[in-house]
Enzyme design. Structure first.
Site, PDB file in Angstrom:
ATOM      1  N   GLY A  36       0.839  -1.207   0.000  1.00 39.71           N
ATOM      2  CA  GLY A  36       0.000   0.000   0.000  1.00 39.71           C
ATOM      3  C   GLY A  36       0.867   1.248   0.000  1.00 39.71           C
ATOM      4  CG  HIS A  37       3.455   2.223   3.336  1.00 39.96           C
ATOM      5  ND1 HIS A  37       3.551   1.137   4.178  1.00 39.96           N
ATOM      6  CD2 HIS A  37       2.901   3.220   4.070  1.00 39.96           C
ATOM      7  CE1 HIS A  37       3.079   1.467   5.360  1.00 39.96           C
ATOM      8  NE2 HIS A  37       2.673   2.712   5.331  1.00 39.96           N
ATOM      9  CD  GLU A 150      -9.898   7.102  -1.278  1.00 39.14           C
ATOM     10  OE1 GLU A 150     -10.417   6.007  -1.554  1.00 39.14           O
ATOM     11  OE2 GLU A 150     -10.163   8.162  -1.873  1.00 39.14           O
TER      12      GLU A 150
END
Ligand code: PAF
Length: 282
Positions: A36-37, A150
């Site tokens: 995700g990062h 998000e």
């Protein structure tokens, strides 16, 4: 890759970049980097001439000392992951003293009520800590754009409010939630889940998907009750909250209105590990 631990060193680097009129993209993290990062960083690389990633486990945003102590710290493997993306990334990995100097305390913010809902209720002071550390980072780095996932949708809204309040010119960019194939939202905290917990955690997203499916036809109360039932007496997962809220102010709703954007938010404990997730409903 340039790695800076000292505020003065990164300030000097940024001053040169600014003189060269380079656009700076910033991805703030607390380390224990995951895909995700990496997706945020890849987007930042595409959209900016220079990318700065920070790795800093911010003490003021934790509301229990156990959570702060147990937060995963994996700097060596984080550096390898960053290098696998690009050797040009600048890493800022300061100590708490470099950021906070003598007093590790946070400012008290009025984020127009955003800070009091959901995470704010269960983690008092959390968003003051997030706002304070980001203000420090924005002051030091003066980035053109900053990227946030998000998964922490409430944080994203708070950060947008922070830049408005503090008149910070950085553009805040929200990026979609990155999920495992089984639906589990990626989080640094997933590293602490045991095999049993990992096996059941995808239930969180399945529940959110079902809520989205039923949102058009079922009442908010029916959906709230249904979600509670899915976790009642569950062996591994304990529901902390589930809320359907307006995107604009994050206030929970009892009834839907026309032309209004909603999202469902959830926090669940797997043992001691707290997992959050959310989904856009319309
Ligand atoms: O989302 C996080 O990892 C943190 O809250 C952040 C934005 C890096 C601030 O410490």
């Amino acid at each position: 890759m340039r790695v800076h631990e000292k505020r003065l060193d990164i300030l000097a680097d940024v001053a040169i970049l600014k003189k060269q009129h380079k656009t700076i993209g910033f991805v703030p993290t607390m380390g224990a980097l995951h895909k995700g990062h990496l997706a945020l960083i890849e987007r930042a690389i595409k959209e900016n001439e220079v990318v700065i990633v920070s790795i800093f486990v911010n003490p003021t945003q934790f509301n229990t000392s156990e959570d702060l102590i147990n937060y995963p710290r994996t700097l060596d493997s984080d550096v390898k992951l960053l290098l696998s993306l690009s050797e040009d990334i600048i890493l800022f990995a300061p100590s708490p003293k470099e950021i906070y100097r003598e007093q590790i305390t946070s400012n008290s913010y009025d984020f127009k009520g955003l800070e009091n809902e959901m995470e704010g209720k269960f983690r008092p002071g959390h968003f003051d800590g997030v706002g304070t550390v980001l203000k420090h980072f924005f002051n030091i780095l003066n980035p053109d754009k900053a990227y946030f996932g998000e998964k922490d949708f409430q944080q994203l809204q708070v950060v947008k409010k922070l830049v408005e309040i503090e008149k910070i010119t950085t553009q805040i960019i929200g990026c979609p939630i990155y999920r495992e194939q089984n639906g589990l939202a990626l989080s640094s905290r997933n590293k602490r889940l045991n095999q049993n917990q990992l096996a059941v955690a995808p239930l969180i997203y399945s529940v959110l998907k079902q809520v989205k499916k039923d949102f058009g036809t079922k009442s908010v109360t029916t959906l709230n009750n249904w979600v509670s039932k899915q976790f009642k007496n569950h062996d591994e997962l304990k529901l902390e909250y589930f809320e359907i809220a307006k995107v604009s102010n994050l206030k929970p709703i009892k009834r839907k209105q026309k032309n209004t954007k909603y999202r469902a938010f959830i926090a669940v404990f797997a043992g001691e590990i707290r997992l959050i997730d959310n989904i856009a409903l319309n």
